[in-house]
Design a protein around this motif. Sequence first.
Motif, mmCIF file in Angstrom:
data_model
loop_
_atom_site.group_PDB
_atom_site.id
_atom_site.type_symbol
_atom_site.label_atom_id
_atom_site.label_comp_id
_atom_site.label_asym_id
_atom_site.label_seq_id
_atom_site.Cartn_x
_atom_site.Cartn_y
_atom_site.Cartn_z
ATOM 1 N N ASP A 3 0.866 -1.177 0.000
ATOM 2 C CA ASP A 3 0.000 0.000 0.000
ATOM 3 C C ASP A 3 0.902 1.225 0.000
ATOM 4 O O ASP A 3 1.694 1.423 0.918
ATOM 5 N N VAL A 4 0.780 2.011 -1.048
ATOM 6 C CA VAL A 4 1.599 3.214 -1.188
ATOM 7 C C VAL A 4 0.703 4.419 -0.928
ATOM 8 O O VAL A 4 -0.269 4.645 -1.653
ATOM 9 N N LEU A 5 1.014 5.169 0.114
ATOM 10 C CA LEU A 5 0.249 6.364 0.438
ATOM 11 C C LEU A 5 0.546 7.460 -0.586
ATOM 12 O O LEU A 5 1.610 7.452 -1.214
ATOM 13 N N PRO A 6 -0.363 8.418 -0.761
ATOM 14 C CA PRO A 6 -0.155 9.465 -1.772
ATOM 15 C C PRO A 6 1.166 10.220 -1.622
ATOM 16 O O PRO A 6 1.858 10.470 -2.611
ATOM 17 N N GLN A 7 1.529 10.572 -0.394
ATOM 18 C CA GLN A 7 2.776 11.318 -0.206
ATOM 19 C C GLN A 7 3.997 10.439 -0.502
ATOM 20 O O GLN A 7 5.025 10.920 -0.978
ATOM 21 N N GLN A 8 3.889 9.138 -0.247
ATOM 22 C CA GLN A 8 4.975 8.217 -0.570
ATOM 23 C C GLN A 8 5.113 8.089 -2.086
ATOM 24 O O GLN A 8 6.217 8.126 -2.617
ATOM 25 N N ARG A 9 3.983 7.963 -2.781
ATOM 26 C CA ARG A 9 4.003 7.866 -4.244
ATOM 27 C C ARG A 9 4.618 9.129 -4.854
ATOM 28 O O ARG A 9 5.411 9.074 -5.780
ATOM 29 N N LEU A 10 4.262 10.292 -4.297
ATOM 30 C CA LEU A 10 4.809 11.557 -4.787
ATOM 31 C C LEU A 10 6.338 11.583 -4.650
ATOM 32 O O LEU A 10 7.048 11.962 -5.596
ATOM 33 N N LEU A 11 6.844 11.162 -3.498
ATOM 34 C CA LEU A 11 8.295 11.113 -3.287
ATOM 35 C C LEU A 11 8.954 10.139 -4.260
ATOM 36 O O LEU A 11 9.969 10.467 -4.892
ATOM 37 N N LEU A 32 7.811 15.691 5.055
ATOM 38 C CA LEU A 32 8.849 15.145 4.171
ATOM 39 C C LEU A 32 9.743 14.174 4.934
ATOM 40 O O LEU A 32 10.027 13.076 4.452
ATOM 41 N N GLU A 33 10.168 14.550 6.127
ATOM 42 C CA GLU A 33 11.028 13.658 6.911
ATOM 43 C C GLU A 33 10.309 12.346 7.227
ATOM 44 O O GLU A 33 10.861 11.262 7.061
ATOM 45 N N ARG A 34 9.065 12.462 7.656
ATOM 46 C CA ARG A 34 8.288 11.271 7.999
ATOM 47 C C ARG A 34 8.094 10.371 6.778
ATOM 48 O O ARG A 34 8.225 9.148 6.865
ATOM 49 N N THR A 35 7.825 10.980 5.630
ATOM 50 C CA THR A 35 7.616 10.210 4.399
ATOM 51 C C THR A 35 8.895 9.496 3.972
ATOM 52 O O THR A 35 8.860 8.323 3.600
ATOM 53 N N VAL A 36 10.022 10.175 4.035
ATOM 54 C CA VAL A 36 11.300 9.558 3.671
ATOM 55 C C VAL A 36 11.594 8.395 4.609
ATOM 56 O O VAL A 36 12.013 7.321 4.166
ATOM 57 N N ALA A 52 28.099 18.122 4.382
ATOM 58 C CA ALA A 52 27.793 18.757 5.662
ATOM 59 C C ALA A 52 26.331 19.192 5.702
ATOM 60 O O ALA A 52 25.911 20.093 4.991
ATOM 61 N N GLY A 53 25.541 18.492 6.519
ATOM 62 C CA GLY A 53 24.158 18.872 6.714
ATOM 63 C C GLY A 53 23.182 18.322 5.688
ATOM 64 O O GLY A 53 22.031 18.737 5.665
ATOM 65 N N PHE A 54 23.615 17.392 4.845
ATOM 66 C CA PHE A 54 22.725 16.854 3.815
ATOM 67 C C PHE A 54 22.833 15.334 3.705
ATOM 68 O O PHE A 54 23.876 14.760 3.985
ATOM 69 N N HIS A 55 21.738 14.719 3.296
ATOM 70 C CA HIS A 55 21.688 13.297 2.973
ATOM 71 C C HIS A 55 21.235 13.136 1.537
ATOM 72 O O HIS A 55 20.366 13.873 1.071
ATOM 73 N N LYS A 56 21.833 12.197 0.835
ATOM 74 C CA LYS A 56 21.400 11.865 -0.519
ATOM 75 C C LYS A 56 20.329 10.786 -0.397
ATOM 76 O O LYS A 56 20.502 9.792 0.291
ATOM 77 N N THR A 57 19.204 10.994 -1.082
ATOM 78 C CA THR A 57 18.106 10.029 -1.073
ATOM 79 C C THR A 57 17.999 9.431 -2.467
ATOM 80 O O THR A 57 17.901 10.147 -3.455
ATOM 81 N N THR A 58 18.034 8.105 -2.536
ATOM 82 C CA THR A 58 18.042 7.364 -3.800
ATOM 83 C C THR A 58 16.917 6.342 -3.792
ATOM 84 O O THR A 58 16.690 5.678 -2.786
ATOM 85 N N ILE A 59 16.224 6.194 -4.915
ATOM 86 C CA ILE A 59 15.173 5.184 -5.015
ATOM 87 C C ILE A 59 15.816 3.823 -5.286
ATOM 88 O O ILE A 59 16.841 3.729 -5.965
ATOM 89 N N THR A 60 15.236 2.786 -4.722
ATOM 90 C CA THR A 60 15.731 1.424 -4.922
ATOM 91 C C THR A 60 14.871 0.730 -5.982
ATOM 92 O O THR A 60 13.790 1.225 -6.323
ATOM 93 N N PRO A 61 15.323 -0.411 -6.497
ATOM 94 C CA PRO A 61 14.480 -1.162 -7.432
ATOM 95 C C PRO A 61 13.110 -1.508 -6.835
ATOM 96 O O PRO A 61 12.085 -1.447 -7.520
ATOM 97 N N LEU A 62 13.067 -1.825 -5.543
ATOM 98 C CA LEU A 62 11.806 -2.104 -4.873
ATOM 99 C C LEU A 62 10.903 -0.863 -4.863
ATOM 100 O O LEU A 62 9.681 -0.957 -5.032
ATOM 101 N N GLY A 63 11.514 0.300 -4.702
ATOM 102 C CA GLY A 63 10.764 1.556 -4.737
ATOM 103 C C GLY A 63 10.202 1.846 -6.116
ATOM 104 O O GLY A 63 9.076 2.335 -6.252
ATOM 105 N N ARG A 64 10.962 1.530 -7.161
ATOM 106 C CA ARG A 64 10.459 1.705 -8.530
ATOM 107 C C ARG A 64 9.258 0.799 -8.769
ATOM 108 O O ARG A 64 8.276 1.210 -9.385
ATOM 109 N N THR A 65 9.320 -0.406 -8.259
ATOM 110 C CA THR A 65 8.192 -1.331 -8.396
ATOM 111 C C THR A 65 6.971 -0.796 -7.652
ATOM 112 O O THR A 65 5.865 -0.806 -8.190
#
Length: 73
Positions: A3-11, A32-36, A52-65
């Motif tokens: 089940d993908v919530l709307p805010q999760q799908r948007l991200l 945004l933090e909660r969704t990530v 410094a002060g940043f994180h890189k967020t990357t989609i996984t193959p499971l996330g693409r599915t």
Amino acid sequence: MPDVLPQQRLLLELLIMSGDIALADDISGTILERTVEECEKKGWVRRSVFGAGFHKTTITPLGRTAANIPSRS
């Protein structure tokens, strides 16, 4: 089927369209933090220290599915 919530799908769709994104460390208490965090727990995204002060967020193959599963609406 996840089940993908709307805010999760948007991200997930944003990550598919734009590739990796950098998120500031000081977004605590935001939707945004909660969704990530939700997506990371489900294995849909991966975060790593970017600078410094940043994180890189990357989609996984499971996330693409998960992003390609039609919504139940």
